[in-house]
Enzyme design. Sequence first.
Site, PDB file in Angstrom:
ATOM      1  N   SER A 177     -11.549   1.743  -3.246  1.00  0.00           N
ATOM      2  CA  SER A 177     -11.641   2.196  -4.638  1.00  0.00           C
ATOM      3  C   SER A 177     -13.023   2.701  -5.021  1.00  0.00           C
ATOM      4  CB  SER A 177     -11.192   1.075  -5.592  1.00  0.00           C
ATOM      5  OG  SER A 177      -9.871   0.682  -5.296  1.00  0.00           O
ATOM      6  N   GLY A 187     -11.937   2.907   3.219  1.00  0.00           N
ATOM      7  CA  GLY A 187     -10.936   2.005   2.682  1.00  0.00           C
ATOM      8  C   GLY A 187      -9.965   2.679   1.731  1.00  0.00           C
ATOM      9  N   HIS A 188      -8.979   1.910   1.298  1.00  0.00           N
ATOM     10  CA  HIS A 188      -7.929   2.464   0.436  1.00  0.00           C
ATOM     11  C   HIS A 188      -8.482   2.865  -0.926  1.00  0.00           C
ATOM     12  CE1 HIS A 188      -6.785  -1.922  -0.953  1.00  0.00           C
ATOM     13  NE2 HIS A 188      -7.979  -1.558  -1.362  1.00  0.00           N
ATOM     14  N   ASN A 189      -7.873   3.922  -1.479  1.00  0.00           N
ATOM     15  CA  ASN A 189      -8.188   4.448  -2.819  1.00  0.00           C
ATOM     16  C   ASN A 189      -9.570   5.090  -2.917  1.00  0.00           C
ATOM     17  OD1 ASN A 189      -5.749   3.191  -3.540  1.00  0.00           O
ATOM     18  ND2 ASN A 189      -6.794   1.365  -4.314  1.00  0.00           N
ATOM     19  N   GLN A 224       0.872  -1.185   0.000  1.00  0.00           N
ATOM     20  CA  GLN A 224       0.000   0.000   0.000  1.00  0.00           C
ATOM     21  C   GLN A 224       0.906   1.231   0.000  1.00  0.00           C
ATOM     22  OE1 GLN A 224      -3.760  -0.678   0.352  1.00  0.00           O
ATOM     23  NE2 GLN A 224      -2.682  -2.459  -0.464  1.00  0.00           N
TER      24      GLN A 224
END
Length: 337
Positions: free
Chosen positions: A259, A239-241, A198
């Site tokens: 995402s 969450g990520h992105n 990450q």
Amino acid sequence: MAQPIFFKQPPSSTLAELAALTGAVLVDPARGGQVIRGLASVDEAGPMHLAFFDNLRYADQLKATKAGACLVSPRFEAQVPAHVAVLRAGQPFRAFVKLSREWHADALRPQSWFDNDGIAPSAIIDPSAHLEDGVIVDPLAVIGADVKIGRDCNVGARTAIQFALIGNNVLIHPACSIGQDGFGFIFFGPEGHIKVPQTGRVLIQNNVEIGSGTTIDRGSLRDTVIGEGTKIDNQVQIGHNVTIGRHCLLAGQVGLAGSLTIGDNVALGAKVGINNHLKIGDGAQVTAMSGVKDDIPPNGRWGGFFAKPTKQWFKEIIAVERLAQRGTADPKGEGRE
């Protein structure tokens, strides 16, 4: 209402002064000299309190109120008891909040637990981190390497920030975690779950507020972005992105998978969960406790599990209820397996 003893007490003010400050009309000018010393809800107010009323659901509370005065719209003015002074306002709650902001300015942004106006001695800040003027960092907060924080920000106690660039006037309440690993793995391979590096960042734009216990994962390849003016409640997982637009509202325990792209002015009710790689259009609203597995168009009003346009959702609920009622009314199937 118990007085807010943790904050400065408001000054005593006459009803004439309050009318001038809020833009309301004092219906009985003869009561202009009556003194008010605090604010309270309509059901807990006493003779020295100002309350507000704008919802028929609480009509019984208005009828029984002991408030000295009440901000009320013309629609409900006639329902105010005779002993209560009436301040007529087109938007009573907005007028009430205007006064509250004036009287309790010290409650508008999180205060340091120990009244420090800079960095608490027990905070740990990497030498490479850069904090602009006016940043308050509370006890036991940790700010990692190369983090940049803009002017007039508050970082609450026990918050941890890493791999993040933060704008101006950002309020971060206690116990937040910002910039940690996202949940990135290749699942169920022959070697088990393989971790994906990450390597992105968290970008938080100006005038964002982040509630206690919220977690914001850094991106894997692209950055995780929180848009200007967005307000995030307690215990939210981002969450990520994920990209969140400007001036969005996220209520408590919202969960956003990785995402996602969320547009501007989106409102998500409490405990909304949204699957990964979806797009939520500008101005969309999702009702509390909904599960979203599909894109939502701009200005869509969705709800349910799985979420769908609210008109369709309500029709289906009514249809199911009617089927259930018919089944209850028809005893022919009793005893059958």
